[in-house]
Design a protein around this motif. Structure first.
Motif, PDB file in Angstrom:
ATOM      1  N   HIS A   1       0.828  -1.200   0.000  1.00  0.00           N
ATOM      2  CA  HIS A   1       0.000   0.000   0.000  1.00  0.00           C
ATOM      3  C   HIS A   1       0.870   1.261   0.000  1.00  0.00           C
ATOM      4  O   HIS A   1       2.057   1.219   0.321  1.00  0.00           O
ATOM      5  CB  HIS A   1      -0.909  -0.006   1.231  1.00  0.00           C
ATOM      6  N   LYS A   2       0.260   2.377  -0.343  1.00  0.00           N
ATOM      7  CA  LYS A   2       0.966   3.655  -0.319  1.00  0.00           C
ATOM      8  C   LYS A   2       1.110   4.107   1.130  1.00  0.00           C
ATOM      9  O   LYS A   2       0.161   4.058   1.905  1.00  0.00           O
ATOM     10  CB  LYS A   2       0.195   4.703  -1.123  1.00  0.00           C
TER      11      LYS A   2
ATOM     12  N   GLU B   1      -4.166   3.610   9.587  1.00  0.00           N
ATOM     13  CA  GLU B   1      -4.817   2.314   9.707  1.00  0.00           C
ATOM     14  C   GLU B   1      -4.300   1.348   8.635  1.00  0.00           C
ATOM     15  O   GLU B   1      -4.099   0.160   8.904  1.00  0.00           O
ATOM     16  CB  GLU B   1      -6.338   2.459   9.599  1.00  0.00           C
ATOM     17  N   GLU B   2      -4.072   1.857   7.411  1.00  0.00           N
ATOM     18  CA  GLU B   2      -3.540   0.997   6.352  1.00  0.00           C
ATOM     19  C   GLU B   2      -2.144   0.491   6.708  1.00  0.00           C
ATOM     20  O   GLU B   2      -1.801  -0.654   6.416  1.00  0.00           O
ATOM     21  CB  GLU B   2      -3.517   1.747   5.019  1.00  0.00           C
ATOM     22  N   ASP B   3      -1.330   1.347   7.326  1.00  0.00           N
ATOM     23  CA  ASP B   3      -0.010   0.902   7.790  1.00  0.00           C
ATOM     24  C   ASP B   3      -0.151  -0.215   8.818  1.00  0.00           C
ATOM     25  O   ASP B   3       0.535  -1.240   8.752  1.00  0.00           O
ATOM     26  CB  ASP B   3       0.761   2.068   8.424  1.00  0.00           C
TER      27      ASP B   3
ATOM     28  N   LEU C   1       9.913  -4.043   6.032  1.00  0.00           N
ATOM     29  CA  LEU C   1      11.203  -4.275   5.380  1.00  0.00           C
ATOM     30  C   LEU C   1      11.126  -5.446   4.408  1.00  0.00           C
ATOM     31  O   LEU C   1      11.624  -5.374   3.276  1.00  0.00           O
ATOM     32  CB  LEU C   1      12.282  -4.537   6.433  1.00  0.00           C
ATOM     33  N   PHE C   2      10.502  -6.529   4.832  1.00  0.00           N
ATOM     34  CA  PHE C   2      10.380  -7.696   3.959  1.00  0.00           C
ATOM     35  C   PHE C   2       9.592  -7.360   2.692  1.00  0.00           C
ATOM     36  O   PHE C   2       9.901  -7.853   1.606  1.00  0.00           O
ATOM     37  CB  PHE C   2       9.696  -8.849   4.695  1.00  0.00           C
ATOM     38  N   GLU C   3       8.574  -6.545   2.822  1.00  0.00           N
ATOM     39  CA  GLU C   3       7.705  -6.246   1.686  1.00  0.00           C
ATOM     40  C   GLU C   3       8.285  -5.197   0.743  1.00  0.00           C
ATOM     41  O   GLU C   3       7.987  -5.203  -0.452  1.00  0.00           O
ATOM     42  CB  GLU C   3       6.337  -5.749   2.174  1.00  0.00           C
ATOM     43  N   ARG C   4       9.124  -4.297   1.261  1.00  0.00           N
ATOM     44  CA  ARG C   4       9.458  -3.099   0.495  1.00  0.00           C
ATOM     45  C   ARG C   4      10.927  -2.929   0.131  1.00  0.00           C
ATOM     46  O   ARG C   4      11.232  -2.173  -0.788  1.00  0.00           O
ATOM     47  CB  ARG C   4       8.991  -1.854   1.264  1.00  0.00           C
ATOM     48  N   LEU C   5      11.840  -3.564   0.847  1.00  0.00           N
ATOM     49  CA  LEU C   5      13.255  -3.331   0.568  1.00  0.00           C
ATOM     50  C   LEU C   5      13.901  -4.587  -0.013  1.00  0.00           C
ATOM     51  O   LEU C   5      13.959  -5.636   0.646  1.00  0.00           O
ATOM     52  CB  LEU C   5      13.995  -2.891   1.827  1.00  0.00           C
TER      53      LEU C   5
ATOM     54  N   PRO D   1      10.751  -6.100  -4.839  1.00  0.00           N
ATOM     55  CA  PRO D   1      11.288  -4.785  -5.181  1.00  0.00           C
ATOM     56  C   PRO D   1      10.726  -3.694  -4.288  1.00  0.00           C
ATOM     57  O   PRO D   1       9.578  -3.771  -3.851  1.00  0.00           O
ATOM     58  CB  PRO D   1      10.843  -4.598  -6.652  1.00  0.00           C
ATOM     59  N   ALA D   2      11.564  -2.709  -4.021  1.00  0.00           N
ATOM     60  CA  ALA D   2      11.135  -1.607  -3.166  1.00  0.00           C
ATOM     61  C   ALA D   2      10.073  -0.767  -3.867  1.00  0.00           C
ATOM     62  O   ALA D   2      10.200  -0.429  -5.028  1.00  0.00           O
ATOM     63  CB  ALA D   2      12.339  -0.720  -2.820  1.00  0.00           C
ATOM     64  N   ARG D   3       8.996  -0.488  -3.143  1.00  0.00           N
ATOM     65  CA  ARG D   3       7.969   0.423  -3.648  1.00  0.00           C
ATOM     66  C   ARG D   3       7.596   1.361  -2.521  1.00  0.00           C
ATOM     67  O   ARG D   3       7.527   0.971  -1.369  1.00  0.00           O
ATOM     68  CB  ARG D   3       6.705  -0.346  -4.089  1.00  0.00           C
ATOM     69  N   HIS D   4       7.287   2.608  -2.844  1.00  0.00           N
ATOM     70  CA  HIS D   4       6.960   3.591  -1.816  1.00  0.00           C
ATOM     71  C   HIS D   4       5.496   3.978  -1.938  1.00  0.00           C
ATOM     72  O   HIS D   4       4.934   3.922  -2.996  1.00  0.00           O
ATOM     73  CB  HIS D   4       7.834   4.838  -1.967  1.00  0.00           C
TER      74      HIS D   4
END
Length: 363
Positions: free
Chosen positions: A3-4, A68-70, A174-178, A360-363
């Motif tokens: 998610h963003k 809440e999404e975080d 970290l696992f999901e984004r980096l 892959p990292a996504r922001h």
């Protein structure tokens, strides 16, 4: 697709990888004094560091509140809904849940909007700070959230003044984004067993948990203990000599056993002699020495480290935390320029390994 989120925004290189917000501190019409926790200790730590000229307001990374999404990255929607009052029918359950987690009985009689603003929002901001510090630790080699360390909270249950599972969230982010971050080691040296993150990672072999705690105190969660890969149970009144010898030997053994991409260090100060809840007898210097042992081990193994401050129930713990961070700086274990260079080297090494569970990292 992650998610963003605003928690993974880039941080200026002029900032230390130290995360804090004045919103961490809890002032609640004096009700916070009904719990032994010093609900303003985080601001006191920062003031001591500013007095010592280590940091300024502009050089610290300002924490953001987790949305809440975080929080849904780890928490169930049902659990988050139980922290909110949607209807008059849900009032009784909400009041009981929040009063139980905060261990402040009068919360039973207070309106939800007030508790959200005065208690839960500060805890969500500290949780956002831990998530932000996880990314910083990978980028800079180390990071410290002046708050956080809510290790009794799991995906669907809070307790022990822990309403949000910030350690679990930081690791999952970290696992999901980096890219390249696929294994984590938790070193939990709070006086209490870290049953929250243990329950969250019970079946996740990517997360290696070391826990050193007083065997006789809360929470005594036998089920959660099954997730501990390196367990050290202490007796009442354990003192510096025995404690530091065990920490040094066992931290080294744990880091040798698994090569992780991040160490999450839960640095509770409730091990301090005289703590009303910890039951141990460690001196202020013993806490400073303990933190140095952990940071030296992470540096030796070239593993980025994220530190959170967790429990500590005496007024003097803020001074001890600040003194420990000043010691780490004085001996070069936390240094803005040095850490940035080492982080660059570590990232090169990490990227040269084949990532297993990374995306892959996504922001």
């Amino acid at each position: 697709m992650p998610h963003k989120t605003e928690l993974y925004e880039d941080v200026p290189p002029t900032c230390w990888p130290i995360v804090y917000s004045p919103d961490y501190n809890i002032t609640f019409m004096g009700l916070e004094k009904l719990h032994p926790f010093d609900a303003g200790k985080w601001g006191k730590v920062v003031n001591f560091l500013k007095e010592a000229k280590l940091i300024t307001d502009d050089s610290v990374v300002r924490a953001r509140e987790a949305t809440e999404e975080d929080l849904l990255v780890v928490h169930t929607r049902q659990y988050l809904n139980r922290l909110k009052k949607h209807t008059m029918e849900s009032f009784e359950e909400w009041s009981f849940v929040v009063a139980t987690i905060t261990e402040i009985p009068p919360v039973l009689f207070l309106p939800n909007f007030l508790v959200q603003r005065k208690v839960l929002r500060p805890l969500r901001t500290q949780t956002g700070g831990t998530i932000m510090a996880g990314k910083l630790a990978i980028e800079r080699g180390w990071a410290i959230n002046i708050g956080g360390g809510f290790h009794h909270c799991s995906s669907d249950k809070g307790g022990g003044f822990c309403a949000y599972a910030d350690i679990s969230l930081a690791i999952k982010f970290l696992f999901e984004r980096l890219e390249g971050v696929s294994k984590a080691t938790i070193i939990d040296l709070d006086a209490h067993q870290g049953n929250g993150h243990e329950r969250d990672f019970m079946e996740d072999r990517r997360v290696y948990i070391m826990d050193v705690y007083n065997r006789y105190i809360y929470p005594g969660d036998g089920f959660a203990k099954r997730a501990i890969r390196w367990k050290v149970e202490l007796d009442w009144g354990t003192e510096d000599g025995e404690y530091l010898q065990k920490v040094k030997a066992h931290v080294e053994s744990a880091l040798n056993e698994v090569k992780s991409d991040i160490v999450v260090y839960n640095a509770g100060t409730d091990i301090l002699d005289g703590d009303p809840l910890g039951g141990l007898a460690i001196s202020p210097q013993g806490i400073i020495d303990r933190d140095e042992i952990v940071f030296r081990a992470a540096r030796k193994h070239k593993i980025p480290i994220l530190m959170v401050t967790s429990g500590g129930y005496q007024k003097r713990t803020a001074r001890i935390i600040a003194d420990s961070l000043l010691n780490l700086h004085s001996i070069g274990l936390i240094d803005k320029e040095l850490a940035t260079g080492e982080a660059r080297d570590a990232q090169v090494e990490m990227m040269s390994r084949e990532p297993k569970d990374a995306r892959p990292a996504r922001h």
